[in-house]
Design a protein around this motif. Sequence first.
Motif, PDB file in Angstrom:
ATOM      1  N   GLY A  73      28.940  29.343  30.573  1.00 33.39           N
ATOM      2  CA  GLY A  73      29.094  28.647  31.847  1.00 33.39           C
ATOM      3  C   GLY A  73      30.236  29.180  32.684  1.00 33.39           C
ATOM      4  O   GLY A  73      30.071  29.444  33.881  1.00 33.39           O
ATOM      5  N   ILE A  74      31.405  29.366  32.070  1.00 35.75           N
ATOM      6  CA  ILE A  74      32.564  29.854  32.824  1.00 35.75           C
ATOM      7  C   ILE A  74      32.278  31.249  33.363  1.00 35.75           C
ATOM      8  O   ILE A  74      32.537  31.549  34.534  1.00 35.75           O
ATOM      9  N   ALA A  75      31.696  32.102  32.494  1.00 31.25           N
ATOM     10  CA  ALA A  75      31.411  33.472  32.924  1.00 31.25           C
ATOM     11  C   ALA A  75      30.474  33.461  34.124  1.00 31.25           C
ATOM     12  O   ALA A  75      30.690  34.185  35.108  1.00 31.25           O
ATOM     13  N   VAL A  76      29.422  32.626  34.066  1.00 33.40           N
ATOM     14  CA  VAL A  76      28.456  32.608  35.160  1.00 33.40           C
ATOM     15  C   VAL A  76      29.116  32.140  36.445  1.00 33.40           C
ATOM     16  O   VAL A  76      28.938  32.742  37.510  1.00 33.40           O
ATOM     17  N   LEU A  77      29.932  31.078  36.349  1.00 33.83           N
ATOM     18  CA  LEU A  77      30.579  30.571  37.560  1.00 33.83           C
ATOM     19  C   LEU A  77      31.422  31.667  38.216  1.00 33.83           C
ATOM     20  O   LEU A  77      31.273  31.947  39.410  1.00 33.83           O
ATOM     21  N   PHE A  78      32.284  32.289  37.425  1.00 36.04           N
ATOM     22  CA  PHE A  78      33.189  33.271  38.031  1.00 36.04           C
ATOM     23  C   PHE A  78      32.456  34.550  38.423  1.00 36.04           C
ATOM     24  O   PHE A  78      32.810  35.188  39.410  1.00 36.04           O
ATOM     25  N   THR A  83      30.687  38.228  42.450  1.00 31.37           N
ATOM     26  CA  THR A  83      29.653  39.079  43.040  1.00 31.37           C
ATOM     27  C   THR A  83      29.144  38.501  44.355  1.00 31.37           C
ATOM     28  O   THR A  83      28.864  39.246  45.293  1.00 31.37           O
ATOM     29  N   GLY A  84      29.020  37.163  44.421  1.00 30.12           N
ATOM     30  CA  GLY A  84      28.486  36.549  45.637  1.00 30.12           C
ATOM     31  C   GLY A  84      29.431  36.711  46.806  1.00 30.12           C
ATOM     32  O   GLY A  84      29.056  37.235  47.866  1.00 30.12           O
ATOM     33  N   THR A 126      34.086  40.788  36.698  1.00 31.92           N
ATOM     34  CA  THR A 126      32.888  40.361  35.974  1.00 31.92           C
ATOM     35  C   THR A 126      33.054  40.607  34.481  1.00 31.92           C
ATOM     36  O   THR A 126      32.707  39.761  33.654  1.00 31.92           O
ATOM     37  N   GLY A 127      33.586  41.789  34.131  1.00 32.89           N
ATOM     38  CA  GLY A 127      33.817  42.072  32.714  1.00 32.89           C
ATOM     39  C   GLY A 127      34.797  41.075  32.115  1.00 32.89           C
ATOM     40  O   GLY A 127      34.599  40.555  31.017  1.00 32.89           O
ATOM     41  N   LEU A 128      35.851  40.786  32.893  1.00 33.09           N
ATOM     42  CA  LEU A 128      36.884  39.860  32.414  1.00 33.09           C
ATOM     43  C   LEU A 128      36.290  38.506  32.070  1.00 33.09           C
ATOM     44  O   LEU A 128      36.560  37.948  31.003  1.00 33.09           O
ATOM     45  N   SER A 248      40.676  34.651  47.396  1.00 33.09           N
ATOM     46  CA  SER A 248      39.862  33.452  47.387  1.00 33.09           C
ATOM     47  C   SER A 248      39.054  33.394  46.101  1.00 33.09           C
ATOM     48  O   SER A 248      39.020  32.380  45.421  1.00 33.09           O
ATOM     49  N   ALA A 249      38.426  34.498  45.752  1.00 28.45           N
ATOM     50  CA  ALA A 249      37.438  34.431  44.682  1.00 28.45           C
ATOM     51  C   ALA A 249      37.750  35.351  43.520  1.00 28.45           C
ATOM     52  O   ALA A 249      37.174  35.203  42.462  1.00 28.45           O
ATOM     53  N   ALA A 250      38.649  36.308  43.704  1.00 28.07           N
ATOM     54  CA  ALA A 250      38.769  37.293  42.638  1.00 28.07           C
ATOM     55  C   ALA A 250      40.112  37.222  41.933  1.00 28.07           C
ATOM     56  O   ALA A 250      40.239  36.626  40.867  1.00 28.07           O
ATOM     57  N   MET A 251      41.159  37.789  42.532  1.00 30.26           N
ATOM     58  CA  MET A 251      42.390  37.969  41.773  1.00 30.26           C
ATOM     59  C   MET A 251      43.033  36.648  41.364  1.00 30.26           C
ATOM     60  O   MET A 251      43.304  36.416  40.191  1.00 30.26           O
TER      61      MET A 251
END
Lengths: 773, 146
Positions: A73-78, A83-84, A126-128, A248-251
């Motif tokens: 779940g966590i992986a999919v959310l992030f 990617t989005g 994504t790998g993280l 916002s979404a990555a770092m």
Amino acid sequence: MNATLVLLLAALFAAPFTAAFGTARPSLTRPVAIVTTAIAFLAALYNAFRPGPVIDKEWAPAWGMRLHFEADGIAVLFALLATGIGLAVVIYASGYLPLHLHHEHRPEADQTRFFAFILLFMGAMTGLVMAQDLMLIFLFWDLTAIASYYLIGFDSQRRDARVSAFMALIVTGISAVGFLIGALMLDAEFGSFQLPTLIDTLVPNYESDIALVLILIAALAKSAQVPLHFWLPRAMAAPTPVSAYLHSAAMVAAGVFLIGRFYPLVTLRQWMLDGLLVVGIASMLTGGVLALTRDNMKQLLAYSTIAQYGYIVTMFGLGGTAGVFGAMFALIAHGLGKSALFLTAGTVTEATGARELSAVGDLWRKMPLLAVASALSAASLAAIPLTMGFFKDEYFFEAAAHHGRAMQIISVAAAAMTFCYLARFWWGIFGGPNIGDVKPVPFTLVGPIVALGALSLIGGIWPAPFAKVAEKAGQVALQSDDSFHPAYHIEWTTENGMAIAAIGIGLALFFTRRVWFDSVELAEVFGARFGPERAYRAGVLNLNNLSDRIHWIEVRDLRSRVATVLAPAALMIVFTLIFTNADNSFRIGRIQWDDFPLIMMMAVAAIAGLAAAIPRDHFSMALALSGVGYALSVVFALLRAPDVALVAVLVETLLGLLLFAFLGLLPRNVEHADVVPSDEPQEAGHRHRMRDWVLAAIGGSLAFLVSWGVLSRPAPIDSILEDYVELTPDAHGGAVVTVILADFRGLDTMGEITVIGIAFLGIATFIRRRRAR
Amino acid sequence: MNNSMSRQAARLLLLPTWMIAFAILIKGYSDSGDGFSAGVIAALGVIMQYITFGTETAEKLRPVRYARQISMAGLLVALSTAFIPVLRGQPIMTHYPGPGNAATHIGSLELTTPFLFDVGVFLLVMGVCIGIFDLLAHATRRERRP
């Protein structure tokens, strides 16, 4: 097909693909970047519906490291966020970057680098989020730091961009070392790098506490939480799409991700949750207060990011279903809203040339579509009903409601400040007096913002799909099956009351801003004077000075350069001499008549050595040194070591020739002059000579003592040498020395010859440069 | 050194020097000497030409012109013998044939990977020695006659 693997590969290969195509054909950069990002996004979306299987392969079995990925779940959310929002940002950048490069007078081809690094970031992120092995997490974690360094410093011709990039790298990189130490401690204590195993087996103790605190510090530094928040506002030196993505979404999201990943371990200790709570509240208030008065659009958003991630950290600290599900949902809402606002700031700057709120106004009439889209995003962040963000505050208030009056007041205050600075942001751009002209902008600078704004609205009316993603992530963090169904409750609840209060106070703050503005601005002055950034600057400066000083000692002249190598080595040898057990050493053996030739040759070597010490000209010194070498090779031959003798003769010949050739490089006056410089004053020359005598005496006697001690020590009885001799026929060889060199200790030889190759390159560069001068 | 004796000797000695180097290289695994000594001997033969005939003449020799390539090729050969076993899933620096397996013979020379490794060392050492000397020869020549 393995959906997990597809997502991983799609994300990881986006950057190399883009770099390869873009380098071959710059015009391909943007299409390839958009297509690869879209593929990665689709793969993430697929994983949201049907999570792929766990990938668990051996990687470095000796160290217990595994290639362990899972689309939980966590992986999919992030991954969806990375990617989005990555897709939106890449599309935006495809319109923005040509304009940006044009402003900065840089070639269009530079955009390949930009897209490659942004996609590298996406891949690393994504790998993280999918990694379950602590070492893999560390690897991707550092990869994000490296990618962010190049992205923040993309405008490397500007000094502030370089300084900011370095600051972000140092703050997040040093804390990442803390993560590594924590991971190693967990492995040492519980015998595994695998997170699922650790969650099953970990019993909190002193070591695990330290490890987890180090890991949490790394996470909080990455999420720009107080007191390690100062790098984030600086990082606004990056081009706007980078800010929109990283902040916002990555770092910064990576930090919160780490908290979510380790949450099952963190909850084992209540004081860790309380620590998160304190840091979160501090960040929420610091970021909020500073954001209230910023004039620069991106700075305002940067401080707001600190505050918003403070929200999320606070929610994790509050814990419980409301807190954790709310935090996960807030991540989505914030990612969508904040990236849209960053992109809005970029578009506005592109259209008007202004970076400050005070330099624009009344764009409502000129850019209505942008105004509506960013209004939706701002409303979502400010938690207005019918937008997605409403639910994030709803759960925030619910979690806070159970934690006493003080927590309720703090949360309402933070939400009110959020409302106020976002209202200032939006009104400052789209309302107010009409200032300046507007250039038309390409649709790619508006379209992604409209899409993100629309999502914020859809999430407010139909939150179920977003809630589902947050629910699955929350379940992983909580290790439970609780469900999460955000919905509107039109009745009097504490949360609704707090929400109304927050919006009301926010409105009041917004309309009375003239009254409090100047006094709140003092907070900025206070922060600049006493904030942690000063400590950082002083630390970097002092370290730099120290390094400079040591460097200067080393490069001042030839003497000090040799001394910096020899003096520490000599010290170590002295220590060895003092601390080695010398029971059987320093004996004097008996001399027999058979040894006579040996002693003769040693005497020759000694005489040649003395001759070399007599200062005449360089040439005769070199000759005398060669004499020492040749005499010693005869000694080896007499000791029945033909291999060593052969190599000694050859090396001596070669060295002698090289030495003579190098003498030719010396300036003429030095070559033929006395070795002892004569232009020194008599007295100084005398003092130098005394010093040289003393140093030579100390060095010589030490070398003598060491050689005597080592050589007079009887050889150990169980020597590996006998094994070597015995094994040589098995290795298809006859000469033990060669077999040792090429086979038994071949790895050493390999290292040495690599050094020879590198030294050759070094010498070639050195001589060439000398010639060029 | 314009002595006709030394010129004659240098010219005559070049090929024998290389012969000896080659012999030491081949014999290395069963007798004294190894790739390193062979490489230095081969290089000394060339350096002798520098000293007696000067840079221009010496540079016409093939090993001088390709010194850099020779050294890097040698390094590559040595590193590949070390790393190719890794690709086959074996520890680094695994040599073939293993203990007990017979190796192919050419005369008394056994064809084994340690020998190949030694050849790599030979090429590298020869190339580096000649290369450095060539660089020095050029550097000193420019300085002497500006």
